[in-house]
Design a protein around this motif. Structure first.
Motif, mmCIF file in Angstrom:
data_model
loop_
_atom_site.group_PDB
_atom_site.id
_atom_site.type_symbol
_atom_site.label_atom_id
_atom_site.label_comp_id
_atom_site.label_asym_id
_atom_site.label_seq_id
_atom_site.Cartn_x
_atom_site.Cartn_y
_atom_site.Cartn_z
ATOM 1 N N ILE A 161 0.934 -1.103 -0.036
ATOM 2 C CA ILE A 161 -0.033 0.165 -0.001
ATOM 3 C C ILE A 161 0.987 1.224 0.029
ATOM 4 O O ILE A 161 2.094 1.183 0.330
ATOM 5 N N LYS A 162 0.189 2.263 -0.266
ATOM 6 C CA LYS A 162 1.009 3.557 -0.620
ATOM 7 C C LYS A 162 1.125 4.500 0.670
ATOM 8 O O LYS A 162 2.360 4.687 1.021
ATOM 9 N N ASP A 163 0.189 4.658 1.416
ATOM 10 C CA ASP A 163 0.184 5.384 2.513
ATOM 11 C C ASP A 163 -0.175 4.899 3.843
ATOM 12 O O ASP A 163 -1.277 4.597 4.293
ATOM 13 N N ASP A 164 0.653 4.225 4.523
ATOM 14 C CA ASP A 164 0.351 3.353 5.661
ATOM 15 C C ASP A 164 0.168 4.330 7.026
ATOM 16 O O ASP A 164 1.106 4.826 7.324
ATOM 17 N N PRO A 165 -0.798 4.339 7.719
ATOM 18 C CA PRO A 165 -1.384 5.339 8.777
ATOM 19 C C PRO A 165 -0.761 4.605 10.087
ATOM 20 O O PRO A 165 -0.971 5.381 10.956
ATOM 21 N N PHE A 166 -0.040 3.574 9.932
ATOM 22 C CA PHE A 166 0.552 2.793 11.257
ATOM 23 C C PHE A 166 1.887 2.953 11.073
ATOM 24 O O PHE A 166 2.360 2.336 9.853
ATOM 25 N N ASP A 167 2.580 2.891 12.166
ATOM 26 C CA ASP A 167 4.003 2.142 12.116
ATOM 27 C C ASP A 167 3.880 0.834 13.045
ATOM 28 O O ASP A 167 2.798 0.690 13.869
ATOM 29 N N GLY A 168 4.649 -0.237 12.483
ATOM 30 C CA GLY A 168 4.474 -1.444 13.425
ATOM 31 C C GLY A 168 5.747 -2.392 12.820
ATOM 32 O O GLY A 168 6.906 -2.208 12.784
ATOM 33 N N ALA A 169 5.294 -3.675 12.495
ATOM 34 C CA ALA A 169 6.180 -4.727 12.295
ATOM 35 C C ALA A 169 6.789 -4.198 11.113
ATOM 36 O O ALA A 169 6.577 -3.738 10.358
ATOM 37 N N LYS A 170 8.270 -4.635 11.145
ATOM 38 C CA LYS A 170 9.229 -4.153 10.237
ATOM 39 C C LYS A 170 9.804 -5.502 9.240
ATOM 40 O O LYS A 170 9.808 -6.586 9.665
ATOM 41 N N PHE A 171 9.908 -5.149 7.841
ATOM 42 C CA PHE A 171 10.605 -6.042 7.260
ATOM 43 C C PHE A 171 12.268 -6.097 7.581
ATOM 44 O O PHE A 171 12.714 -5.052 7.062
ATOM 45 N N THR A 172 12.538 -7.060 7.707
ATOM 46 C CA THR A 172 13.915 -7.041 8.344
ATOM 47 C C THR A 172 14.588 -8.540 7.986
ATOM 48 O O THR A 172 14.280 -9.598 8.331
ATOM 49 N N ASP A 173 15.739 -8.518 7.081
ATOM 50 C CA ASP A 173 16.460 -9.790 6.600
ATOM 51 C C ASP A 173 15.422 -10.800 6.192
ATOM 52 O O ASP A 173 15.625 -11.782 6.570
ATOM 53 N N GLY A 174 14.459 -10.445 5.353
ATOM 54 C CA GLY A 174 13.638 -11.344 4.823
ATOM 55 C C GLY A 174 12.523 -11.607 5.478
ATOM 56 O O GLY A 174 11.538 -12.530 5.157
ATOM 57 N N LYS A 175 12.339 -11.195 6.910
ATOM 58 C CA LYS A 175 10.832 -11.503 7.700
ATOM 59 C C LYS A 175 10.236 -10.354 7.954
ATOM 60 O O LYS A 175 10.846 -9.106 8.074
ATOM 61 N N ILE A 176 9.055 -10.371 8.332
ATOM 62 C CA ILE A 176 8.223 -9.258 9.078
ATOM 63 C C ILE A 176 8.429 -9.568 10.509
ATOM 64 O O ILE A 176 7.725 -10.635 10.975
ATOM 65 N N ILE A 177 9.035 -8.786 11.198
ATOM 66 C CA ILE A 177 9.151 -9.071 12.627
ATOM 67 C C ILE A 177 8.591 -8.041 13.378
ATOM 68 O O ILE A 177 8.406 -6.873 13.293
ATOM 69 N N PRO A 178 7.697 -8.528 14.620
ATOM 70 C CA PRO A 178 7.078 -7.561 15.119
ATOM 71 C C PRO A 178 7.896 -6.874 16.107
ATOM 72 O O PRO A 178 8.898 -7.151 16.556
ATOM 73 N N THR A 179 7.353 -5.528 16.555
ATOM 74 C CA THR A 179 8.428 -4.872 17.417
ATOM 75 C C THR A 179 8.270 -5.229 18.820
ATOM 76 O O THR A 179 7.365 -6.303 19.375
ATOM 77 N N ASN A 180 8.928 -4.908 19.838
ATOM 78 C CA ASN A 180 8.518 -5.045 21.246
ATOM 79 C C ASN A 180 7.718 -4.360 21.855
ATOM 80 O O ASN A 180 7.294 -4.196 23.042
ATOM 81 N N GLY A 181 6.810 -3.407 21.089
ATOM 82 C CA GLY A 181 5.863 -2.717 21.558
ATOM 83 C C GLY A 181 4.983 -3.292 22.242
ATOM 84 O O GLY A 181 4.483 -4.333 21.708
ATOM 85 N N ALA A 182 3.994 -2.853 23.177
ATOM 86 C CA ALA A 182 3.070 -3.674 23.886
ATOM 87 C C ALA A 182 1.863 -3.851 22.898
ATOM 88 O O ALA A 182 1.671 -3.036 22.032
#
Length: 354
Positions: A326-347
């Motif tokens: 998608i073009k304009d993501d209204p959220f920050d969250g899980a990130k693409f890292t080294d081939g994976k979508i990794i969840p943050t440590n945010g609650a």
């Protein structure tokens, strides 16, 4: 009826509030599958507020789901969270919401995700830690390339060079399917997974296509045949050189057991199964039945993707690229890292509004 709104709150002691607002997800590229092509996905963004904490949720509703912003608003307007004494009682609240009306699985998922987010925030921990999971065990995620012209497919494939698995939408006709795979193979030797989206109606022709695909570094096939054609799919599985994964044939928990011996695994999506609560149960049952598990998504914001990513250490394969499309993501969250979508440590689900 207003699409934007809030659900009633009737308790004087428990002021749990549900709010929802429509949002349209514009796609980076036109997205073509076996049955249609689209440039956007309608969504509904949901908030559950209580005791100074707000949980976020999302319903992403591609047209083939049969839901819309209008139907989601109508359903969410019926949800009365004020009748429940304790927001932590998900095993009481979510079945009650599910029973309000049949279908509406994405709208139900939005409330489920928001409540899980609220609970996790109240506990001060992300759900992968609440479940005792190690995010380092999350599988690689695939990046999806839809059906398009050879020129656009080459462009999309080059753009996808940072991804270590490519997911390809097939299922229109044999010539188009072969051309799409050959076009991708002109650009890259990256492993491919194939989603036929029920597009192969004849089992003999499907077997020939799968045998051809097996020679071109394809890992598995999602939903090769119509969802109700379980006997033909079982016949195909006995002969297929590649694993077959149920997608449209596997919507909810009740579907899992009947797929044993028909498919090698299931693809579960929060928008189809009503959210994290049922998805977790589906994974547990699939494992008991010796079925592989894939965790998929729609085109979604980082809200829903972050929620799904909490489960990713439990599965064999991930297809969590929805927010990347998608073009304009209204959220920050899980990130693409080294081939994976990794969840943050945010609650909670680990997503925050931009």
């Amino acid at each position: 009826m207003s699409i934007r709104g809030s659900a009633p709150v009737r308790s004087k002691t428990l002021r749990m509030k549900l709010r929802f607002v429509p949002h349209t997800l514009a796609l980076r590229h036109a997205f073509g599958i076996a049955s249609n092509t689209r440039t956007s996905t309608p969504a509904m963004l949901v908030e559950v507020e209580h005791d100074g904490v707000t949980g976020y949720g999302e319903a992403a509703m591609p047209p083939y789901l049969g839901e819309s912003q209008e139907t989601a608003a109508a359903f969410l307007a019926k949800v009365n969270l004020g009748q429940f004494r304790d927001p932590f009682c998900l095993e009481e609240i979510l079945p009650s919401i599910d029973a309000l009306a049949p279908g509406n699985t994405a709208a139900k998922a939005a409330v489920d995700i928001a409540l899980h987010d609220w609970v996790g925030k109240k506990l001060g921990a992300p759900w992968h830690r609440i479940w005792g999971l190690d995010v380092a065990k999350a599988p690689l995620t695939s990046f999806t390339i839809g059906i398009d012209t050879p020129e656009i497919v080459r462009e999309k494939t080059r753009d996808a060079s940072i991804y270590r698995i490519i997911k390809v939408k097939l299922g229109r006709d044999a010539a188009t399917d072969r051309q799409l795979i050959e076009t991708i193979r002109e650009v890259t030797d990256t492993p491919i997974t194939v989603d036929a989206n029920q597009g192969w109606a004849d089992r003999e022709a499907a077997l020939k296509m799968i045998e051809w695909l097996a020679e071109r570094r394809v890992n598995f096939i999602e939903q090769p045949m119509p969802k109700a054609a379980l006997d033909d799919t079982a016949w195909l599985r006995e002969r297929s050189p590649l694993p077959l994964i149920a997608d449209e044939s596997c919507q909810r928990l009740v579907d899992v057991a009947k797929l044993q011996g028909v498919f090698d695994g299931i693809n579960l999506k929060l928008m189809k199964c009503t959210g994290l609560r049922e998805a977790h149960k589906m994974i547990t049952l699939a494992r008991a039945l010796n079925l592989k598990v894939m965790l998929g998504c729609m085109t979604e914001t980082s809200c829903a993707i972050s929620a799904a990513a909490q489960l990713s250490p439990l599965v064999d394969w991930a297809d969590l690229d929805g927010a990347l499309l998608i073009k304009d993501d209204p959220f920050d969250g899980a990130k693409f890292t080294d081939g994976k979508i990794i969840p943050t440590n945010g609650a909670g689900i680990g997503a925050a509004k931009r």
